[in-house]
Design a protein around this motif. Structure first.
Motif, short mmCIF file in Angstrom:
data_model
loop_
_atom_site.label_atom_id
_atom_site.label_comp_id
_atom_site.label_asym_id
_atom_site.label_seq_id
_atom_site.Cartn_x
_atom_site.Cartn_y
_atom_site.Cartn_z
N GLY A 87 -9.32 1.31 -1.73
CA GLY A 87 -9.01 2.09 -2.93
C GLY A 87 -10.18 2.91 -3.45
O GLY A 87 -10.10 3.50 -4.53
N PRO A 112 -8.89 7.99 -2.58
CA PRO A 112 -7.44 7.99 -2.84
C PRO A 112 -6.62 8.27 -1.57
O PRO A 112 -7.10 8.94 -0.65
N LYS A 144 -0.35 5.75 -0.49
CA LYS A 144 -0.01 4.46 0.13
C LYS A 144 1.49 4.36 0.39
O LYS A 144 2.30 4.73 -0.46
N GLU A 161 1.55 -2.11 2.25
CA GLU A 161 0.31 -2.89 2.28
C GLU A 161 0.65 -4.37 2.34
O GLU A 161 1.64 -4.82 1.76
N TYR A 209 -2.84 -1.92 6.03
CA TYR A 209 -2.59 -0.89 5.02
C TYR A 209 -1.98 0.32 5.73
O TYR A 209 -2.37 0.63 6.86
#
Ligand code: 5GP
Length: 135
Positions: A11, A14, A17, A20, A25
């Motif tokens: 994180g 940026p 996403k 996860e 991820y």
């Protein structure tokens, strides 16, 4: 040394996403081959060559990629989700998942479509929702 993808997973940088879990991820490629083009990574970087990963990380990565591919297929209109492993640019193991309409969508030399930040955010939300629902 932390790679750019380690920093994304932590994180610090940026990303959009899409999924996860504790060890893996998934996030949208910054320069997608097609809308929904996703990168799947182990959070911990052991080796940048996928076939050098230890057995547990290797099988876990592919199992996670399968879950993410299912979510992509639900959220992004496509015939199927294609897979590629290159690693020519970023030295952190990653699997490309690309929603396909035609085989040409997996051509890494083609001109990439322009996708706005707003659209990337929308696509990521849709895939993340599909991923969360499947759990
Ligand atoms: P490869 O290493 O598999 O040849 O290609 C790396 C991929 O990572 C490329 O498709 C490139 O667009 C993507 N990429 C490189 N840097 C970033 C980044 O900082 N953020 C995201 N989301 N994708 C990146």
């Amino acid at each position: 040394m932390a790679t750019i993808f380690t920093r994304i997973a932590q994180g610090e940088i940026p990303s959009y996403k899409v999924a996860e879990n504790e060890d893996y991820y998934a996030f949208l490629d910054i320069n997608p081959l097609a809308k929904g083009h996703t990168l799947v990574i182990p959070k911990k970087m052991e080796d940048d060559y996928i076939f050098h990963l230890d057995e547990k990380t290797y099988t876990g990565l592919w199992a996670f990629a399968r879950e993410v591919a299912a979510a992509i297929r639900e959220a992004v209109p496509c015939k199927r989700v294609g897979v590629a492993v290159l690693g020519m640019e970023v030295p952190h193991t990653h699997i490309h998942l690309v929603p396909l309409q035609t085989e040409g969508d997996l051509d890494f030399r083609k001109k990439r479509p322009e996708v706005s930040a707003e659209e990337q955010a929308q696509i990521a939300r849709a895939i993340l929702n599909a991923y969360e629902k499947r759990k």
